[in-house]
Design a protein around this motif. Structure first.
Motif, mmCIF file in Angstrom:
data_model
loop_
_atom_site.group_PDB
_atom_site.id
_atom_site.type_symbol
_atom_site.label_atom_id
_atom_site.label_comp_id
_atom_site.label_asym_id
_atom_site.label_seq_id
_atom_site.Cartn_x
_atom_site.Cartn_y
_atom_site.Cartn_z
ATOM 1 N N CYS A 53 0.924 -1.245 0.053
ATOM 2 C CA CYS A 53 0.006 0.163 0.079
ATOM 3 C C CYS A 53 0.932 1.274 -0.062
ATOM 4 O O CYS A 53 1.858 1.375 0.729
ATOM 5 C CB CYS A 53 -0.748 -0.137 1.170
ATOM 6 S SG CYS A 53 -1.652 1.651 1.456
ATOM 7 N N HIS B 245 -1.434 1.604 -5.364
ATOM 8 C CA HIS B 245 -2.602 0.956 -4.894
ATOM 9 C C HIS B 245 -2.571 1.262 -3.365
ATOM 10 O O HIS B 245 -1.737 1.499 -2.596
ATOM 11 C CB HIS B 245 -2.460 -0.484 -5.162
ATOM 12 C CG HIS B 245 -2.689 -0.850 -6.347
ATOM 13 N ND1 HIS B 245 -1.474 -1.171 -7.386
ATOM 14 C CD2 HIS B 245 -3.685 -1.373 -7.216
ATOM 15 C CE1 HIS B 245 -2.113 -1.279 -8.570
ATOM 16 N NE2 HIS B 245 -3.263 -1.526 -8.580
ATOM 17 N N MET C 191 -6.486 -4.772 -3.052
ATOM 18 C CA MET C 191 -5.891 -3.632 -3.698
ATOM 19 C C MET C 191 -6.906 -2.599 -4.135
ATOM 20 O O MET C 191 -7.870 -3.049 -4.726
ATOM 21 C CB MET C 191 -5.133 -4.132 -5.068
ATOM 22 C CG MET C 191 -3.691 -4.708 -4.764
ATOM 23 S SD MET C 191 -3.178 -5.192 -6.460
ATOM 24 C CE MET C 191 -1.772 -6.501 -5.658
ATOM 25 N N ARG C 192 -6.767 -1.287 -3.848
ATOM 26 C CA ARG C 192 -7.730 -0.309 -4.328
ATOM 27 C C ARG C 192 -6.814 0.862 -5.238
ATOM 28 O O ARG C 192 -5.904 1.207 -4.674
ATOM 29 C CB ARG C 192 -8.380 0.358 -3.241
ATOM 30 C CG ARG C 192 -9.087 -0.630 -2.155
ATOM 31 C CD ARG C 192 -10.328 -1.241 -2.984
ATOM 32 N NE ARG C 192 -11.206 -1.992 -1.898
ATOM 33 C CZ ARG C 192 -10.953 -3.321 -2.102
ATOM 34 N NH1 ARG C 192 -9.987 -3.839 -2.574
ATOM 35 N NH2 ARG C 192 -11.698 -3.990 -0.882
ATOM 36 N N GLU C 193 -7.280 0.759 -6.567
ATOM 37 C CA GLU C 193 -6.404 1.594 -7.312
ATOM 38 C C GLU C 193 -6.509 3.237 -6.786
ATOM 39 O O GLU C 193 -7.593 3.821 -6.426
ATOM 40 C CB GLU C 193 -7.109 1.709 -8.784
ATOM 41 C CG GLU C 193 -6.077 1.092 -9.555
ATOM 42 C CD GLU C 193 -6.639 0.997 -11.210
ATOM 43 O OE1 GLU C 193 -6.143 2.003 -11.596
ATOM 44 O OE2 GLU C 193 -7.130 0.094 -11.449
#
Length: 309
Positions: A22, A41, A34-36
């Protein structure tokens, strides 16, 4: 060196091997976590923390922006459900319609109210402490059996509520919209109580609808909208007021219009910033107190000096 010591796993899923970190907290995260982001990320926890610091968009009066006019849909549905209930059980109207004071004789007929009850008679209305009638009458409508205007009454009111609500609710936000609608409905009932025959019962959502019409005009001017269309709509609203004067209560229309307009002015022109909500709440509370005070004074007069609770 032992190769197992170099294996990294997701901090949320220890059994999943991963090599991406992260970019905010530097913890390893697997593809499911994962969050773009703009760079790299983020993990779900960092995304949640970041959302807390993002300032939510607000309407010009400080309400939360909502694309779906949920309150309008609920109000329309509630009116239709109540209408269906009163068709099945007509006595609902007699119990909850807006009514100041009248007498019911042993024969079941209605008579002019007198503070000293004749033998066998009983009173009904606000004068007996049925204060809920100030609002419940705004959710009742004329029945089909009450002349040609019966079914048309609810059709016209719900069409107007549908059209106005979908415009005004997003401009105010749900909570402020509901408060304004109820205040306008109350204002309409109070003016009926003050100016109309106390023994004449009234029903209909017109007070709230005319309040929304006044709010639409005030808010449109506040945001600098093209007033041509708004003025044409207000002209139609006034024509409706004049044409329906002999069929429905013009007092409810005017009361709703004035109360809704006053509430909309308070909401639209309160100072922006930390004092916006306290100023709005204070003015709306004053409007509520004025309406309730006027109703109590009138009922006290009808009751001969004593206010029923």
């Amino acid at each position: 060196m032992d190769s197992e010591s170099t294996v990294t796993t997701c901090y949320r899923h220890p059994r999943v091997e991963c090599y991406v970190r992260c970019t905010r907290c530097d913890r390893h995260i697997c593809p499911d976590c994962m969050r773009e982001a703009a760079v790299g990320h983020h993990c779900p926890e960092c995304v949640k923390e970041g959302a807390k610091s993002v300032r939510r968009a607000r309407t010009i009066v400080g309400g939360r922006i909502s694309a779906t006019p949920v309150v309008t849909y609920v109000l329309v549905a509630l009116n239709l459900l109540v209408y269906a209930a009163e068709v099945v059980r007509p006595e609902i109207v007699d119990r909850f319609e807006m009514l100041g004071a009248r007498l019911v004789g042993p024969d079941g007929l209605h008579y002019v109210y007198e503070s000293g009850l004749p033998a066998g008679f009983h009173a009904e209305g606000l004068v007996t402490g049925e204060w809920e009638r100030l609002l419940t009458g705004a959710f009742l409508h004329l029945q089909p059996t009450e002349g040609t205007f019966g079914l048309l009454h609810i059709v016209m009111n719900m069409a107007a509520l549908w059209q106005l609500g979908r415009v005004v609710e997003p401009m105010l936000g749900r909570a402020r919209y509901l408060v304004l609608y109820l205040l306008a409905s109350l204002g309409g009932s109070v003016l009926v109580l003050l100016l109309d025959d106390p023994g004449q019962a009234t029903v209909g959502a017109s007070g709230g609808i005319f309040g929304l019409g006044a709010a639409y005009y005030v808010l449109a001017r506040r945001v600098g909208a093209d007033m041509g269309q708004v003025n044409r709509f207000m002209a139609l609203l006034l024509v409706w007021l004049l044409l329906s004067a002999g069929l429905t209560s013009w007092q409810a229309h005017v009361g709703g219009l004035l109360t809704g307009g006053a509430a909309a002015l308070a909401l639209a022109h309160a100072p922006r910033g930390r004092w916006q909500l306290p100023v709005q709440a204070a003015v709306l509370l004053v409007l509520l107190m004025v309406a309730v005070g006027a109703a109590v004074a009138r009922v006290s007069e009808l009751a001969g000096g004593g206010v029923p609770l």
